[in-house]
Design a protein around this motif. Structure first.
Motif, PDB file in Angstrom:
ATOM      1  N   PRO A   1      80.105  33.259  66.480  1.00 42.01           N
ATOM      2  CA  PRO A   1      80.447  33.860  65.372  1.00 42.01           C
ATOM      3  C   PRO A   1      81.845  31.983  64.505  1.00 42.01           C
ATOM      4  CG  PRO A   1      82.193  34.204  67.531  1.00 42.01           C
ATOM      5  CD  PRO A   1      80.668  34.331  67.373  1.00 42.01           C
ATOM      6  N   ARG A   2      81.250  31.603  65.499  1.00 38.85           N
ATOM      7  CA  ARG A   2      81.533  29.835  65.414  1.00 38.85           C
ATOM      8  C   ARG A   2      80.294  28.728  65.077  1.00 38.85           C
ATOM      9  NH1 ARG A   2      83.302  31.495  70.514  1.00 38.85           N
ATOM     10  NH2 ARG A   2      81.617  30.536  71.819  1.00 38.85           N
ATOM     11  N   THR A   3      79.580  29.563  64.523  1.00 33.67           N
ATOM     12  CA  THR A   3      77.689  28.977  64.739  1.00 33.67           C
ATOM     13  C   THR A   3      78.210  28.881  63.228  1.00 33.67           C
ATOM     14  OG1 THR A   3      76.479  30.093  65.875  1.00 33.67           O
ATOM     15  CG2 THR A   3      75.272  29.229  64.414  1.00 33.67           C
ATOM     16  N   LEU A   4      77.756  27.285  62.493  1.00 30.44           N
ATOM     17  CA  LEU A   4      78.384  26.929  60.803  1.00 30.44           C
ATOM     18  C   LEU A   4      76.644  27.282  60.265  1.00 30.44           C
ATOM     19  CD1 LEU A   4      79.419  23.491  61.024  1.00 30.44           C
ATOM     20  CD2 LEU A   4      80.932  24.980  60.271  1.00 30.44           C
ATOM     21  N   ILE A   5      77.523  27.995  59.361  1.00 29.63           N
ATOM     22  CA  ILE A   5      76.374  28.934  59.286  1.00 29.63           C
ATOM     23  C   ILE A   5      75.046  27.286  57.991  1.00 29.63           C
ATOM     24  CG2 ILE A   5      76.796  30.750  58.207  1.00 29.63           C
ATOM     25  CD1 ILE A   5      77.217  29.583  55.156  1.00 29.63           C
ATOM     26  N   SER A   6      75.785  25.879  57.514  1.00 28.26           N
ATOM     27  CA  SER A   6      75.770  25.241  57.609  1.00 28.26           C
ATOM     28  C   SER A   6      73.894  24.354  58.383  1.00 28.26           C
ATOM     29  CB  SER A   6      75.763  23.834  57.071  1.00 28.26           C
ATOM     30  OG  SER A   6      76.824  23.626  58.177  1.00 28.26           O
ATOM     31  N   SER A   7      74.040  25.275  59.540  1.00 22.40           N
ATOM     32  CA  SER A   7      73.703  25.158  61.028  1.00 22.40           C
ATOM     33  C   SER A   7      71.620  25.405  60.720  1.00 22.40           C
ATOM     34  CB  SER A   7      74.111  24.844  62.251  1.00 22.40           C
ATOM     35  OG  SER A   7      74.539  26.109  62.117  1.00 22.40           O
ATOM     36  N   LEU A   8      71.901  26.518  60.265  1.00 22.28           N
ATOM     37  CA  LEU A   8      71.128  27.545  60.170  1.00 22.28           C
ATOM     38  C   LEU A   8      70.061  27.624  58.930  1.00 22.28           C
ATOM     39  CD1 LEU A   8      73.077  30.819  61.377  1.00 22.28           C
ATOM     40  CD2 LEU A   8      71.551  29.812  62.857  1.00 22.28           C
ATOM     41  N   ASN A   9      70.778  26.505  57.887  1.00 19.35           N
ATOM     42  CA  ASN A   9      70.446  26.704  56.799  1.00 19.35           C
ATOM     43  C   ASN A   9      70.555  27.298  55.944  1.00 19.35           C
ATOM     44  OD1 ASN A   9      68.484  23.807  57.351  1.00 19.35           O
ATOM     45  ND2 ASN A   9      67.101  25.069  58.403  1.00 19.35           N
ATOM     46  N   ILE A  10      71.549  27.878  55.716  1.00 19.04           N
ATOM     47  CA  ILE A  10      71.902  28.790  54.821  1.00 19.04           C
ATOM     48  C   ILE A  10      72.977  28.295  53.984  1.00 19.04           C
ATOM     49  CG2 ILE A  10      73.361  30.726  54.199  1.00 19.04           C
ATOM     50  CD1 ILE A  10      72.727  31.744  57.716  1.00 19.04           C
ATOM     51  N   GLY A  11      72.861  27.827  52.768  1.00 19.55           N
ATOM     52  CA  GLY A  11      73.400  27.865  51.076  1.00 19.55           C
ATOM     53  C   GLY A  11      73.042  28.243  50.340  1.00 19.55           C
ATOM     54  N   HIS A  12      73.763  27.187  48.921  1.00 21.41           N
ATOM     55  CA  HIS A  12      73.409  28.050  47.673  1.00 21.41           C
ATOM     56  C   HIS A  12      72.151  28.709  47.287  1.00 21.41           C
ATOM     57  CE1 HIS A  12      74.151  28.658  43.792  1.00 21.41           C
ATOM     58  NE2 HIS A  12      73.654  27.781  43.504  1.00 21.41           N
ATOM     59  N   GLY A  13      72.179  29.723  46.952  1.00 25.25           N
ATOM     60  CA  GLY A  13      71.254  31.055  46.721  1.00 25.25           C
ATOM     61  C   GLY A  13      70.379  31.438  48.269  1.00 25.25           C
ATOM     62  N   SER A  14      70.235  30.824  49.625  1.00 20.73           N
ATOM     63  CA  SER A  14      69.582  31.542  50.643  1.00 20.73           C
ATOM     64  C   SER A  14      70.135  33.300  50.799  1.00 20.73           C
ATOM     65  CB  SER A  14      70.590  30.992  51.633  1.00 20.73           C
ATOM     66  OG  SER A  14      70.537  29.679  52.016  1.00 20.73           O
ATOM     67  N   LEU A  15      69.150  34.435  51.217  1.00 20.41           N
ATOM     68  CA  LEU A  15      69.071  35.038  51.969  1.00 20.41           C
ATOM     69  C   LEU A  15      69.332  35.483  52.960  1.00 20.41           C
ATOM     70  CD1 LEU A  15      68.254  37.718  50.898  1.00 20.41           C
ATOM     71  CD2 LEU A  15      66.421  37.730  51.326  1.00 20.41           C
ATOM     72  N   ILE A  16      70.205  36.434  53.267  1.00 17.87           N
ATOM     73  CA  ILE A  16      70.528  37.123  54.731  1.00 17.87           C
ATOM     74  C   ILE A  16      70.962  38.411  54.518  1.00 17.87           C
ATOM     75  CG2 ILE A  16      72.045  34.932  55.402  1.00 17.87           C
ATOM     76  CD1 ILE A  16      74.255  36.527  55.005  1.00 17.87           C
ATOM     77  N   TYR A  17      70.192  38.999  55.591  1.00 13.59           N
ATOM     78  CA  TYR A  17      70.326  40.564  55.449  1.00 13.59           C
ATOM     79  C   TYR A  17      71.373  41.383  56.783  1.00 13.59           C
ATOM     80  CZ  TYR A  17      65.745  38.824  54.276  1.00 13.59           C
ATOM     81  OH  TYR A  17      64.443  38.776  53.685  1.00 13.59           O
ATOM     82  N   LEU A  18      71.574  42.123  56.387  1.00 13.76           N
ATOM     83  CA  LEU A  18      73.025  42.495  56.338  1.00 13.76           C
ATOM     84  C   LEU A  18      72.829  44.384  57.148  1.00 13.76           C
ATOM     85  CD1 LEU A  18      76.611  43.484  56.844  1.00 13.76           C
ATOM     86  CD2 LEU A  18      75.774  44.225  54.149  1.00 13.76           C
ATOM     87  N   TYR A  19      72.815  44.908  58.622  1.00 12.17           N
ATOM     88  CA  TYR A  19      73.202  46.299  58.168  1.00 12.17           C
ATOM     89  C   TYR A  19      74.279  46.501  58.981  1.00 12.17           C
ATOM     90  CZ  TYR A  19      71.023  49.976  60.667  1.00 12.17           C
ATOM     91  OH  TYR A  19      70.836  51.444  61.090  1.00 12.17           O
ATOM     92  N   TYR A  20      74.269  47.819  58.508  1.00 14.37           N
ATOM     93  CA  TYR A  20      75.970  48.351  58.736  1.00 14.37           C
ATOM     94  C   TYR A  20      75.862  49.930  58.717  1.00 14.37           C
ATOM     95  CZ  TYR A  20      76.530  50.093  53.635  1.00 14.37           C
ATOM     96  OH  TYR A  20      76.293  50.735  52.748  1.00 14.37           O
TER      97      TYR A  20
END
Length: 420
Positions: free
Chosen positions: A69-88
């Motif tokens: 939870p403390r990881t910065l999303i920028s360190s994962l190259n997640i920025g404007h327009g990025s695509l991530i996947y969500l499971y629920y």
């Protein structure tokens, strides 16, 4: 500065606004809970699309790239327009764009018609499980298909083909060759100029080899990348039409596209889907507004949706436009070495297949037994055009299937074709 991140779940693509690129994973989850109504405790996030195939808790626990939870999303190259996947797990209320909201059929002051009642039975939801357990591609067949599009067409226009192979008792589809019918490819459209006589020969060859048509494969052009969708409305309409025509519940639709890898270079990427049962039903019952897909003057088409002639229920809302991802059921992909070669020139491409190509192929493979030399679908198709479909083709393909010696008469006939 506000930014947008694309989130793909079993419900399709959605967007989440974030205030800046320096959020932590915990803060991103909080935004997803607020905007998409998925509780933080129920979220599993990853930049790996295989997360959506993970059906058990143990399988999902392997996706740890966004677990801290403390990881910065920028360190994962997640920025404007990025695509991530969500499971629920479970259900949720899906937000519908205001432009897509309509007054529900049967609301106060409106008389409910029979069409309204029928529409309320058409509930479009994500289909979790495909009928196809997995699709496996013959390495050479798949490589030859993508190589032509990559090196000759530069992924500038679309290309398609029919996949042939077998379906085992567990629902696994094995693709052993790809037949490319006459066609016209444009940047955003693929027109199959199907030749019924040629398809009869193809089906006869496949039958003799113990195979059948099991799916459709097509490429997306590089010009389509800017729209950020899996399949366009036109592609969905074409894919579901072929799926419905097949009558095969395990029918697979494969997509090939060019993507940018981590080093900034191009990678060819394969994806496989089944059109959902509801998608096939809607097509068979004529719900798709195919003519409505043509843009009017000054109108822009949203490629991410399919238009319906009547309202359907999506996420509790009555709508006439359905996000195409609702119709796609992800299928796992593998590869294998099939029983056929794939070195003979392929039909209906820029260069016509001639008897010189047959001569060159036979000369190149002269050290092999004759049955091995002709164990190539594309060669068999070129030869079968001059054979009896009901007698010669079954006899020749049976030799290839069993790998037994080819009768001398057929050898002489094929050699004479090559010398013509």
């Amino acid at each position: 500065m506000a930014m947008m991140i694309r989130v793909r779940s079993r419900d399709g693509f959605e967007r989440v606004s974030i205030p800046n690129p320096n959020l932590t994973i915990a803060e991103l989850k909080s935004q997803i809970e607020s905007q998409l109504h998925v509780p933080i405790s129920n979220q599993t996030l990853s930049v790996n699309q295989n997360l959506l195939l993970a059906k058990t808790l143990d399988a999902r626990s392997q996706f740890t790239d966004m677990a801290n939870p403390r990881t910065l999303i920028s360190s994962l190259n997640i920025g404007h327009g990025s695509l991530i996947y969500l499971y629920y797990d479970g259900e949720r209320e899906i937000a519908t764009p205001r432009s897509a909201r309509v007054t529900p059929a049967g609301s106060f002051g409106k008389k409910m018609t029979m069409d309204d009642l029928i529409a309320k039975q058409m509930r479009v939801t994500r289909q979790e499980q495909p009928h196809c357990e997995m699709v496996s591609f013959d390495r050479d067949a798949a490589n030859n298909f993508q190589l032509y599009v990559n090196e000759t067409l530069a992924f500038g226009v679309k290309r398609g083909g029919f996949m042939y192979g077998r379906v085992d008792d567990d629902g696994k589809v094995e693709v052993d060759f790809i037949y490319e019918p006459p066609q016209l490819g444009k940047e955003d459209r693929l027109f199959l100029l199907r030749d019924s006589e040629e398809e009869k020969i193809v089906d006869a060859i496949a039958s003799g080899l113990g195979m059948k048509r099991v799916g459709f494969i097509f490429t997306q052009s590089v010009g389509q990348e800017k729209d950020n969708y899996t399949m366009s409305g036109f592609e969905v309409a074409q894919a579901v039409e072929l799926h419905a025509e097949s009558g095969l519940k395990e029918w697979v639709t494969a997509l090939v596209k060019l993507e940018v890898n981590e080093d900034g270079g191009p990678d060819v990427h394969f994806e496989a889907f089944q059109m959902s049962d509801m998608c096939v039903r809607l097509f068979k019952e004529d719900w798709f507004d195919l003519e409505g897909g043509e843009p009017k003057e000054g109108e822009e088409i949203d490629p991410k949706v399919s238009k319906m002639k009547k309202e359907v229920v999506v996420g509790g809302k009555d709508v006439k436009e359905v996000d195409n991802d609702f119709f796609l059921v992800v299928v796992k992909i593998a590869d294998h070495q099939g029983p056929l070669q794939s070195s003979f020139p392929i039909e209906n491409r820029n260069v016509a297949v001639t008897t010189k190509a047959l001569r060159a192929h036979l000369d190149r493979t002269k050290s092999l037994p004759f049955v091995k030399r002709i164990s190539d679908f594309h060669l068999l198709l070129a030869v079968a055009r001059y054979l009896d479909l009901n007698a010669d083709v079954p006899a020749l393909t049976e030799c290839v299937l069993s790998q037994r010696p080819v009768p001398e008469g057929y050898q002489l006939l094929i050699e004479s074709m090559a010398s013509a």
